[in-house]
Design a protein around this motif. Structure first.
Motif, PDB file in Angstrom:
ATOM      1  N   PRO A   1       0.763  -1.249   0.000  1.00  0.00           N
ATOM      2  CA  PRO A   1       0.000   0.000   0.000  1.00  0.00           C
ATOM      3  C   PRO A   1       0.795   1.301   0.000  1.00  0.00           C
ATOM      4  N   ALA A   2       1.827   1.437   0.817  1.00  0.00           N
ATOM      5  CA  ALA A   2       2.452   2.750   0.992  1.00  0.00           C
ATOM      6  C   ALA A   2       2.993   3.317  -0.307  1.00  0.00           C
ATOM      7  N   PHE A   3       3.554   2.488  -1.170  1.00  0.00           N
ATOM      8  CA  PHE A   3       4.071   2.948  -2.449  1.00  0.00           C
ATOM      9  C   PHE A   3       3.317   2.326  -3.612  1.00  0.00           C
ATOM     10  N   GLY A   4       2.100   1.895  -3.353  1.00  0.00           N
ATOM     11  CA  GLY A   4       1.288   1.312  -4.400  1.00  0.00           C
ATOM     12  C   GLY A   4       0.531   2.363  -5.184  1.00  0.00           C
ATOM     13  N   PHE A   5       0.015   1.963  -6.345  1.00  0.00           N
ATOM     14  CA  PHE A   5      -0.767   2.857  -7.198  1.00  0.00           C
ATOM     15  C   PHE A   5      -2.140   3.097  -6.570  1.00  0.00           C
ATOM     16  N   PRO A   6      -2.712   4.311  -6.709  1.00  0.00           N
ATOM     17  CA  PRO A   6      -2.168   5.488  -7.382  1.00  0.00           C
ATOM     18  C   PRO A   6      -1.091   6.164  -6.550  1.00  0.00           C
ATOM     19  N   PHE A   7      -0.022   6.583  -7.242  1.00  0.00           N
ATOM     20  CA  PHE A   7       1.122   7.155  -6.558  1.00  0.00           C
ATOM     21  C   PHE A   7       0.854   8.578  -6.087  1.00  0.00           C
ATOM     22  N   THR A   8      -0.092   9.226  -6.714  1.00  0.00           N
ATOM     23  CA  THR A   8      -0.541  10.535  -6.240  1.00  0.00           C
ATOM     24  C   THR A   8      -2.053  10.566  -6.330  1.00  0.00           C
ATOM     25  N   LEU A   9      -2.697  11.178  -5.341  1.00  0.00           N
ATOM     26  CA  LEU A   9      -4.149  11.173  -5.226  1.00  0.00           C
ATOM     27  C   LEU A   9      -4.712  12.569  -5.401  1.00  0.00           C
ATOM     28  N   PRO A  10      -5.924  12.700  -5.947  1.00  0.00           N
ATOM     29  CA  PRO A  10      -6.542  14.030  -6.006  1.00  0.00           C
ATOM     30  C   PRO A  10      -6.788  14.549  -4.601  1.00  0.00           C
ATOM     31  N   PRO A  11      -6.283  15.723  -4.253  1.00  0.00           N
ATOM     32  CA  PRO A  11      -6.459  16.233  -2.895  1.00  0.00           C
ATOM     33  C   PRO A  11      -7.900  16.626  -2.601  1.00  0.00           C
ATOM     34  N   ASN A  12      -8.662  16.948  -3.647  1.00  0.00           N
ATOM     35  CA  ASN A  12     -10.061  17.318  -3.482  1.00  0.00           C
ATOM     36  C   ASN A  12     -10.930  16.233  -4.092  1.00  0.00           C
ATOM     37  N   ALA A  13     -11.370  15.299  -3.288  1.00  0.00           N
ATOM     38  CA  ALA A  13     -12.189  14.191  -3.754  1.00  0.00           C
ATOM     39  C   ALA A  13     -12.982  13.647  -2.574  1.00  0.00           C
ATOM     40  N   ILE A  14     -13.975  12.820  -2.875  1.00  0.00           N
ATOM     41  CA  ILE A  14     -14.794  12.179  -1.843  1.00  0.00           C
ATOM     42  C   ILE A  14     -14.343  10.735  -1.721  1.00  0.00           C
ATOM     43  N   GLY A  15     -13.832  10.365  -0.563  1.00  0.00           N
ATOM     44  CA  GLY A  15     -13.279   9.034  -0.386  1.00  0.00           C
ATOM     45  C   GLY A  15     -14.255   8.086   0.284  1.00  0.00           C
ATOM     46  N   PRO A  16     -14.088   6.781   0.055  1.00  0.00           N
ATOM     47  CA  PRO A  16     -14.940   5.780   0.698  1.00  0.00           C
ATOM     48  C   PRO A  16     -14.729   5.718   2.196  1.00  0.00           C
ATOM     49  N   ALA A  17     -15.649   5.053   2.893  1.00  0.00           N
ATOM     50  CA  ALA A  17     -15.660   5.067   4.352  1.00  0.00           C
ATOM     51  C   ALA A  17     -14.648   4.127   4.984  1.00  0.00           C
ATOM     52  N   ALA A  18     -14.260   3.054   4.289  1.00  0.00           N
ATOM     53  CA  ALA A  18     -13.505   1.984   4.943  1.00  0.00           C
ATOM     54  C   ALA A  18     -12.116   1.812   4.356  1.00  0.00           C
ATOM     55  N   ALA A  19     -11.150   1.512   5.222  1.00  0.00           N
ATOM     56  CA  ALA A  19      -9.792   1.165   4.800  1.00  0.00           C
ATOM     57  C   ALA A  19      -9.181   0.269   5.863  1.00  0.00           C
ATOM     58  N   THR A  20      -8.376  -0.687   5.444  1.00  0.00           N
ATOM     59  CA  THR A  20      -7.720  -1.581   6.393  1.00  0.00           C
ATOM     60  C   THR A  20      -6.583  -0.858   7.114  1.00  0.00           C
ATOM     61  N   MET A  21      -6.106  -1.450   8.192  1.00  0.00           N
ATOM     62  CA  MET A  21      -4.990  -0.879   8.940  1.00  0.00           C
ATOM     63  C   MET A  21      -3.740  -0.760   8.076  1.00  0.00           C
ATOM     64  N   LEU A  22      -3.517  -1.736   7.204  1.00  0.00           N
ATOM     65  CA  LEU A  22      -2.331  -1.712   6.357  1.00  0.00           C
ATOM     66  C   LEU A  22      -2.404  -0.647   5.270  1.00  0.00           C
ATOM     67  N   ASP A  23      -3.602  -0.217   4.937  1.00  0.00           N
ATOM     68  CA  ASP A  23      -3.790   0.655   3.781  1.00  0.00           C
ATOM     69  C   ASP A  23      -3.777   2.127   4.166  1.00  0.00           C
ATOM     70  N   GLY A  24      -2.720   2.559   4.872  1.00  0.00           N
ATOM     71  CA  GLY A  24      -2.514   3.962   5.186  1.00  0.00           C
ATOM     72  C   GLY A  24      -3.151   4.452   6.468  1.00  0.00           C
ATOM     73  N   THR A  25      -3.887   3.606   7.187  1.00  0.00           N
ATOM     74  CA  THR A  25      -4.596   4.047   8.390  1.00  0.00           C
ATOM     75  C   THR A  25      -3.646   4.494   9.495  1.00  0.00           C
ATOM     76  N   LEU A  26      -2.447   3.917   9.550  1.00  0.00           N
ATOM     77  CA  LEU A  26      -1.490   4.234  10.619  1.00  0.00           C
ATOM     78  C   LEU A  26      -0.337   5.119  10.161  1.00  0.00           C
ATOM     79  N   ALA A  27      -0.425   5.646   8.962  1.00  0.00           N
ATOM     80  CA  ALA A  27       0.684   6.427   8.396  1.00  0.00           C
ATOM     81  C   ALA A  27       1.012   7.644   9.250  1.00  0.00           C
ATOM     82  N   GLN A  28       2.309   7.836   9.510  1.00  0.00           N
ATOM     83  CA  GLN A  28       2.844   8.950  10.293  1.00  0.00           C
ATOM     84  C   GLN A  28       2.283   9.016  11.710  1.00  0.00           C
ATOM     85  N   GLN A  29       1.863   7.873  12.248  1.00  0.00           N
ATOM     86  CA  GLN A  29       1.361   7.812  13.617  1.00  0.00           C
ATOM     87  C   GLN A  29       2.108   6.787  14.457  1.00  0.00           C
ATOM     88  N   VAL A  30       2.906   5.956  13.806  1.00  0.00           N
ATOM     89  CA  VAL A  30       3.580   4.859  14.498  1.00  0.00           C
ATOM     90  C   VAL A  30       5.081   4.908  14.250  1.00  0.00           C
TER      91      VAL A  30
END
Length: 460
Positions: A181-210
């Motif tokens: 996930p951390a370096f997976g596609f998409p490599f850059t995301l639209p900063p202004n978008a509506i994102g889905p409600a759910a994501a796993t712990m591995l999929d960026g949920t803990l980024a810059q917190q651990v």
């Protein structure tokens, strides 16, 4: 904060300092090694076999630089197909206009023959604060510091063992394959978008917190194994989450004790081809309220498989990546509290004692002369119906109580010079938060969240 700002450092082949908002590669590394960026990157931040070896070698290949710095910035324009809620209010601010989405400064490169790494500090121009306002904000981004060792075969002609220690602040940011996930596609995301409600712990949920401290070995450039322990980035490790909101309930995630991560991969490289088959996983004990580190904890167990294939020649390059993450969620702390009418924490509370969540991502890219590129990716999230976690009430809610989201991403890239990427990206949703139409209970359809994104990404 961008989901994977690290790419720029890894992209420009070999460096340890920079700036960015959703990328990973650094011209600092190119200056260190004397190699062109394409030696280490298919197109930043996706790594070639050379780039993977450079990263596993602790970013120590080449000559130490007197000023190991790099800079990265992104600017672009994005738009949501239907950017109004059922009351006619704008949902996502600052769309349909050119915006500086962010910039990063990297300190990156070789310290000694056995020590190297990079630290990224990012300014996010479109950060949304706790009050819902879009403001400028800066803080630590992806960081990876390493100590490494090597052992050649008896004839001193080939690398037999490569081993090391890594300290980092985002699970999978230390990985060298772009299927995680951390370096997976998409490599850059639209900063202004509506994102889905759910994501796993591995999929960026803990980024810059651990803070993650791990050890790894790479044998004969064929077998890779890693074990890492993650803990909350506080005390001595507090700089790894600098800039995060640690005082507000729900501002960050807080872990209990040491939380184990593992990674196994089989890798083969021959002629213009490379193939990897792997698996990885994470076990997390999470406090429902980050400001109350004395309550019982919820448990999350993520197990994943992944694969990557690359065919790299001049002028044609093909790459494929795939991953599937299965997460088991045990709400042994949140569910009893919610059932008793005394929920813990700031977020939604589960209606079930246990849930599951599954994420699948597939991506295929083609580049001609490393200048003209096209990528098609498919993504899917499915999981347990839980009316507590996925409730209606906003455009990112779910009237069905399901997290199911599915769609594809189409991306076109043009690199007029190796330091600049011009990108056109389009997200198309077949399902969003459990439905095709009226998914939020207020008449909104999945297609209303379709998003286009035009972006310029510069690194130096």
């Amino acid at each position: 904060m961008s989901r994977s700002p690290l790419c720029m450092l890894v992209w420009v082949c070999v460096a340890i300092l920079g700036w960015s908002t959703s990328a990973r590669a650094l011209p600092a590394y190119a200056r260190q090694t004397g190699q062109a960026c394409v030696a280490c990157h298919v197109s930043f931040p996706e790594l070639t076999p050379c780039g993977r070896l450079f990263k596993l070698s602790g970013y120590t290949i080449g000559r130490r630089q007197a000023v190991p710095l790099a800079f990265m910035a992104q600017a672009g324009d994005s738009g949501v197909r239907h950017n109004r809620d059922d009351q006619g209010n704008e949902i996502v601010p600052k769309t349909d206009s050119l915006q500086l989405s962010g910039a990063s400064l990297f300190l990156a490169g070789k310290v000694t023959d056995n020590i190297g790494g990079w630290v990224q500090w990012t300014y996010d121009n479109l950060y949304v604060n706790a009050g819902g306002k879009t403001v400028g904000h800066s803080g630590i981004d992806n960081t990876d510091l390493r100590i490494v060792g090597r052992k050649l075969n008896k004839e001193d002609t080939a690398l037999r063992w490569l081993y090391g220690l890594t300290l980092h602040n985002n699970p999978t940011v230390q990985d060298v394959w772009n299927s995680t996930p951390a370096f997976g596609f998409p490599f850059t995301l639209p900063p202004n978008a509506i994102g889905p409600a759910a994501a796993t712990m591995l999929d960026g949920t803990l980024a810059q917190q651990v803070a993650g401290l791990g050890g790894y070995v790479f044998w004969n450039r064929m077998l890779y194994a890693e074990v890492t322990g993650y803990r909350t980035a506080d005390g001595f490790f507090a700089p790894l989450r600098a800039g995060q909101d640690v005082h507000t309930p729900g501002g960050v995630n807080r872990l209990s004790g040491i939380n184990p991560y593992w990674r196994l991969a089989w890798n083969r490289e021959w002629e213009a081809h490379s193939l990897m088959l792997g698996a990885y996983g994470l076990r997390v004990k999470l406090y429902p309220d980050n400001t109350m580190p004395y309550t019982p904890t919820d448990r999350y167990t993520d197990t994943a498989i992944d694969a990557q294939y690359q065919y790299i020649t001049d002028p044609h390059t093909f790459t494929l990546q795939a991953t599937r993450i299965h997460e088991r969620q045990d709400y042994r702390a949140s569910f009893p509290a919610a059932a008793a009418g005394e929920p813990i924490g700031a977020g939604p509370t589960p209606a079930n004692p246990r849930d599951t969540l599954n994420t699948t991502k597939l991506k295929a890219s083609y580049y001609y002369q490393r200048r003209y590129g096209a990528t098609l990716a498919w993504f899917s999230t499915t999981g347990s119906t839980d009316a507590g976690l996925y409730a209606p009430g906003s455009v990112d809610g779910s009237a069905s109580g399901k997290p199911d989201t599915r769609g594809y991403v189409l991306e076109l890239d043009y690199l007029p010079i190796q330091n600049l990427r011009l990108m056109l990206q389009y997200y198309d949703y077949a399902r969003f938060n459990g439905g095709r139409s009226n998914y939020d209970g207020a008449g909104r359809s999945a297609k209303d969240n379709n998003t286009w994104f035009v972006n310029a990404w510069f690194v130096y």
